[in-house]
Structure formats: C-alpha cells, structure tokens
Design a protein around this motif. Structure first.
Motif, PDB file in Angstrom:
ATOM      1  N   TYR A 187       0.981  -1.231  -0.075  1.00 51.60           N
ATOM      2  CA  TYR A 187      -0.081   0.069  -0.095  1.00 51.60           C
ATOM      3  C   TYR A 187       0.895   1.282  -0.029  1.00 51.60           C
ATOM      4  O   TYR A 187       0.507   2.132  -0.805  1.00 51.60           O
ATOM      5  CB  TYR A 187      -1.052   0.154   1.172  1.00 51.60           C
ATOM      6  CG  TYR A 187      -2.050   1.157   1.234  1.00 51.60           C
ATOM      7  CD1 TYR A 187      -2.826   0.947   0.244  1.00 51.60           C
ATOM      8  CD2 TYR A 187      -1.823   2.319   1.624  1.00 51.60           C
ATOM      9  CE1 TYR A 187      -4.119   1.811  -0.052  1.00 51.60           C
ATOM     10  CE2 TYR A 187      -2.794   3.297   1.347  1.00 51.60           C
ATOM     11  CZ  TYR A 187      -3.749   3.110   0.750  1.00 51.60           C
ATOM     12  OH  TYR A 187      -4.755   4.123   0.641  1.00 51.60           O
ATOM     13  N   ARG A 205       3.261   5.873  -5.627  1.00 56.35           N
ATOM     14  CA  ARG A 205       3.207   5.987  -6.884  1.00 56.35           C
ATOM     15  C   ARG A 205       1.867   7.017  -7.344  1.00 56.35           C
ATOM     16  O   ARG A 205       1.969   7.885  -8.221  1.00 56.35           O
ATOM     17  CB  ARG A 205       3.043   4.631  -7.666  1.00 56.35           C
ATOM     18  CG  ARG A 205       2.694   4.554  -9.252  1.00 56.35           C
ATOM     19  CD  ARG A 205       2.795   3.236  -9.670  1.00 56.35           C
ATOM     20  NE  ARG A 205       3.942   2.698  -9.432  1.00 56.35           N
ATOM     21  CZ  ARG A 205       4.127   1.152  -9.450  1.00 56.35           C
ATOM     22  NH1 ARG A 205       3.060   0.585  -9.757  1.00 56.35           N
ATOM     23  NH2 ARG A 205       5.047   0.645  -9.270  1.00 56.35           N
ATOM     24  N   HIS A 206       0.795   7.005  -6.358  1.00 54.87           N
ATOM     25  CA  HIS A 206      -0.277   7.784  -6.626  1.00 54.87           C
ATOM     26  C   HIS A 206       0.092   9.223  -6.515  1.00 54.87           C
ATOM     27  O   HIS A 206      -0.242  10.048  -7.246  1.00 54.87           O
ATOM     28  CB  HIS A 206      -1.616   7.186  -5.701  1.00 54.87           C
ATOM     29  CG  HIS A 206      -2.536   8.359  -5.685  1.00 54.87           C
ATOM     30  ND1 HIS A 206      -3.284   8.311  -6.896  1.00 54.87           N
ATOM     31  CD2 HIS A 206      -3.056   8.992  -5.052  1.00 54.87           C
ATOM     32  CE1 HIS A 206      -4.339   9.071  -6.725  1.00 54.87           C
ATOM     33  NE2 HIS A 206      -4.266   9.591  -5.572  1.00 54.87           N
ATOM     34  N   ILE A 207       1.016   9.422  -5.522  1.00 55.48           N
ATOM     35  CA  ILE A 207       1.154  10.791  -5.143  1.00 55.48           C
ATOM     36  C   ILE A 207       2.119  11.307  -6.358  1.00 55.48           C
ATOM     37  O   ILE A 207       2.106  12.650  -6.603  1.00 55.48           O
ATOM     38  CB  ILE A 207       1.982  10.876  -3.800  1.00 55.48           C
ATOM     39  CG1 ILE A 207       0.987  10.678  -2.679  1.00 55.48           C
ATOM     40  CG2 ILE A 207       2.787  12.046  -3.535  1.00 55.48           C
ATOM     41  CD1 ILE A 207      -0.030  11.550  -2.664  1.00 55.48           C
ATOM     42  N   VAL A 260       1.943   1.797  -3.553  1.00 56.76           N
ATOM     43  CA  VAL A 260       0.689   2.426  -4.329  1.00 56.76           C
ATOM     44  C   VAL A 260       0.540   3.567  -4.018  1.00 56.76           C
ATOM     45  O   VAL A 260       0.544   4.466  -5.080  1.00 56.76           O
ATOM     46  CB  VAL A 260      -0.476   1.305  -4.278  1.00 56.76           C
ATOM     47  CG1 VAL A 260      -1.506   2.036  -4.856  1.00 56.76           C
ATOM     48  CG2 VAL A 260       0.107  -0.058  -4.639  1.00 56.76           C
ATOM     49  N   TYR A 261       0.685   4.116  -2.804  1.00 54.14           N
ATOM     50  CA  TYR A 261       0.296   5.629  -2.521  1.00 54.14           C
ATOM     51  C   TYR A 261       1.585   6.290  -2.825  1.00 54.14           C
ATOM     52  O   TYR A 261       1.298   7.472  -3.422  1.00 54.14           O
ATOM     53  CB  TYR A 261       0.093   5.407  -0.929  1.00 54.14           C
ATOM     54  CG  TYR A 261      -0.187   6.933  -0.451  1.00 54.14           C
ATOM     55  CD1 TYR A 261      -1.545   7.068  -0.575  1.00 54.14           C
ATOM     56  CD2 TYR A 261       0.492   7.790   0.259  1.00 54.14           C
ATOM     57  CE1 TYR A 261      -2.037   8.391   0.009  1.00 54.14           C
ATOM     58  CE2 TYR A 261       0.277   9.150   0.631  1.00 54.14           C
ATOM     59  CZ  TYR A 261      -1.221   9.421   0.480  1.00 54.14           C
ATOM     60  OH  TYR A 261      -1.603  10.451   0.961  1.00 54.14           O
ATOM     61  N   ARG A 275       1.984  10.453  -9.355  1.00 51.37           N
ATOM     62  CA  ARG A 275       1.251  10.710 -10.587  1.00 51.37           C
ATOM     63  C   ARG A 275       0.449  12.286 -10.350  1.00 51.37           C
ATOM     64  O   ARG A 275       0.123  12.958 -11.278  1.00 51.37           O
ATOM     65  CB  ARG A 275       0.219   9.615 -10.750  1.00 51.37           C
ATOM     66  CG  ARG A 275       0.831   8.585 -11.648  1.00 51.37           C
ATOM     67  CD  ARG A 275      -0.211   7.708 -11.860  1.00 51.37           C
ATOM     68  NE  ARG A 275       0.449   6.284 -12.297  1.00 51.37           N
ATOM     69  CZ  ARG A 275      -0.114   5.310 -12.320  1.00 51.37           C
ATOM     70  NH1 ARG A 275      -1.427   5.028 -11.907  1.00 51.37           N
ATOM     71  NH2 ARG A 275       0.550   4.021 -12.414  1.00 51.37           N
ATOM     72  N   ALA A 276       0.145  12.359  -8.910  1.00 54.67           N
ATOM     73  CA  ALA A 276      -1.068  13.333  -8.592  1.00 54.67           C
ATOM     74  C   ALA A 276      -0.114  14.788  -8.712  1.00 54.67           C
ATOM     75  O   ALA A 276      -0.746  15.769  -9.272  1.00 54.67           O
ATOM     76  CB  ALA A 276      -1.465  13.174  -7.435  1.00 54.67           C
ATOM     77  N   LYS A 307      -7.951  15.915  -9.159  1.00 54.56           N
ATOM     78  CA  LYS A 307      -7.420  15.448  -8.028  1.00 54.56           C
ATOM     79  C   LYS A 307      -8.104  14.099  -7.815  1.00 54.56           C
ATOM     80  O   LYS A 307      -9.352  13.860  -7.406  1.00 54.56           O
ATOM     81  CB  LYS A 307      -7.603  16.326  -7.020  1.00 54.56           C
ATOM     82  CG  LYS A 307      -6.798  17.589  -6.815  1.00 54.56           C
ATOM     83  CD  LYS A 307      -6.998  18.344  -5.749  1.00 54.56           C
ATOM     84  CE  LYS A 307      -5.906  19.491  -5.767  1.00 54.56           C
ATOM     85  NZ  LYS A 307      -6.113  20.091  -4.457  1.00 54.56           N
ATOM     86  N   ARG A 308      -7.502  12.800  -7.612  1.00 53.52           N
ATOM     87  CA  ARG A 308      -8.003  11.637  -7.338  1.00 53.52           C
ATOM     88  C   ARG A 308      -7.675  11.313  -5.865  1.00 53.52           C
ATOM     89  O   ARG A 308      -6.629  11.631  -5.308  1.00 53.52           O
ATOM     90  CB  ARG A 308      -7.298  10.515  -8.032  1.00 53.52           C
ATOM     91  CG  ARG A 308      -8.089  10.659  -9.498  1.00 53.52           C
ATOM     92  CD  ARG A 308      -7.545   9.530 -10.218  1.00 53.52           C
ATOM     93  NE  ARG A 308      -6.176   9.891 -10.928  1.00 53.52           N
ATOM     94  CZ  ARG A 308      -5.289   9.235 -11.608  1.00 53.52           C
ATOM     95  NH1 ARG A 308      -5.190   7.978 -11.613  1.00 53.52           N
ATOM     96  NH2 ARG A 308      -4.371   9.792 -12.073  1.00 53.52           N
ATOM     97  N   LYS A 309      -8.635  10.981  -5.073  1.00 54.58           N
ATOM     98  CA  LYS A 309      -8.316  10.906  -3.535  1.00 54.58           C
ATOM     99  C   LYS A 309      -7.816   9.096  -3.436  1.00 54.58           C
ATOM    100  O   LYS A 309      -8.601   8.480  -3.912  1.00 54.58           O
ATOM    101  CB  LYS A 309      -9.588  11.007  -2.654  1.00 54.58           C
ATOM    102  CG  LYS A 309      -9.948  12.752  -2.599  1.00 54.58           C
ATOM    103  CD  LYS A 309     -10.311  13.004  -1.529  1.00 54.58           C
ATOM    104  CE  LYS A 309     -10.384  14.285  -1.168  1.00 54.58           C
ATOM    105  NZ  LYS A 309     -10.528  14.710   0.205  1.00 54.58           N
ATOM    106  N   MET A 310      -7.031   9.252  -2.569  1.00 51.79           N
ATOM    107  CA  MET A 310      -6.579   7.792  -2.008  1.00 51.79           C
ATOM    108  C   MET A 310      -6.495   7.961  -0.655  1.00 51.79           C
ATOM    109  O   MET A 310      -5.803   8.829   0.088  1.00 51.79           O
ATOM    110  CB  MET A 310      -5.439   7.468  -2.607  1.00 51.79           C
ATOM    111  CG  MET A 310      -4.905   5.940  -2.520  1.00 51.79           C
ATOM    112  SD  MET A 310      -3.591   5.538  -3.731  1.00 51.79           S
ATOM    113  CE  MET A 310      -3.458   3.960  -3.225  1.00 51.79           C
TER     114      MET A 310
END
Length: 174
Positions: free
Chosen positions: A24, A30-32, A27-28, A34-35, A42-45
């Motif tokens: 996790y 990688r998400h940050i 993944v978090y 990309r954001a 804005k996509r929330k995670m």
C-alpha cells in the motif's frame, strides 16, 4: 513437546500485515507522484497511516481469535489428559461393618481402625458398576448381610465427586 502450530499462524498473519502495508505504501507513493505530475484532477486515496492503523486493528483482532481458540484447544486437551490421571489421594479404602443392605443401597459403620474421616455411619447408593467381591469371586449386593466386615474403596474424580469403586467382603460368618 513440539512447536505450537498457532505460532506459525500468528507469524503468517504478521507477514501478511507487513506485506499489505508495504504494498500500500508503494501504491500510495506512485499515486502521489502521478498526482504531482498531473494537474488535471485530484484523485483521492486513503493515506497510508490510516491503512496501517486499520490493518493493525484487524491483525490484533485475528490474533485475539487465534489466541482464544488455541488456548481453548490446549486447555481442553490438557483437561482431557489430566482427567484420567489419578493421585494417591483420589483413592481411599476404609473398613466397615454392614448395618443394613437395601435393594440399591448400603448402610455401614466405619470401624475404629479407620482414619477419623471414615468412622461412623455411612449410606451409599450402590450402582451396577460397583464390583462386590468375596476373595476373588464376584458376588451380588444381596449376598451381603448385617454384621459382615467389608472394605470399601472410594474414588474421587476431578469434580470432587466421590463414588464407590469396589466393595470387598473380608470375612464370611458361615
């Protein structure tokens, strides 16, 4: 005594917890990244600290359940093994004179040679499981009569219930 299997289960659950939290975090991250690179929306995670807290609570609950059931199984197994082990104090024999014989009961008077706990009158229910002997011969309760000298062997189980195990006719008046 072998290695308890439930330790392996707890170890496996901890490995799953660490692996899940690590994945996790990746993944978090990688998400940050990309954001930060994309400005369109804005996509929330869920932040990793909240996931780590939830996963820790889940692992603690699973650990409690495993501990409860493993403890229950071990305690029950130990009880079953210990239930059939008897100590010297669980078996007592005393001598008495028969005062009255009923259809399923026996009234005896403990003789003075006994310990103080086994002197005086005692009334016992005699069930079919109780063996009554004269020397090596099996006899019936009705074969006993008033005035016979008997030895009575009592067995106390783990629930502190005392029952007659054996009655031995010591002398025959004939």
């Amino acid at each position: 005594m072998g290695f308890p299997i439930y330790f392996l289960a707890v170890f496996a659950i901890l490995i799953i917890l660490v692996a899940t939290v690590t994945v996790y975090f990746q993944v978090y991250k990688r998400h940050i990244n990309r954001a930060l690179g994309a400005t369109e929306g804005k996509r929330k995670m869920v932040p990793p600290n909240k996931i780590a807290i939830v996963m820790t609570i889940v692992v603690l609950l699973i650990g409690l359940l495993i501990s409860y059931f493993a403890g229950y199984v071990n305690a029950y197994k130990d009880y079953e093994e210990d239930a059939w082990v008897m100590s010297h104090s669980d078996i007592q024999t005393f001598y008495a004179e028969v005062k009255e014989v009923g259809e399923r009961s026996l009234l005896v008077d403990g003789i003075s040679l006994n310990d103080e706990n086994y002197r005086g009158d005692f009334q016992y229910d005699v069930w079919a499981e109780v063996s009554i002997y004269q020397q090596d011969t099996l006899i019936q309760l009705s074969d006993l009569s008033e005035g016979d000298l008997v030895s009575i062997t009592l067995v106390t189980d783990r629930a502190d219930i005392t029952n007659i195990f054996k009655i031995q006719l010591l002398e025959d008046k004939k």
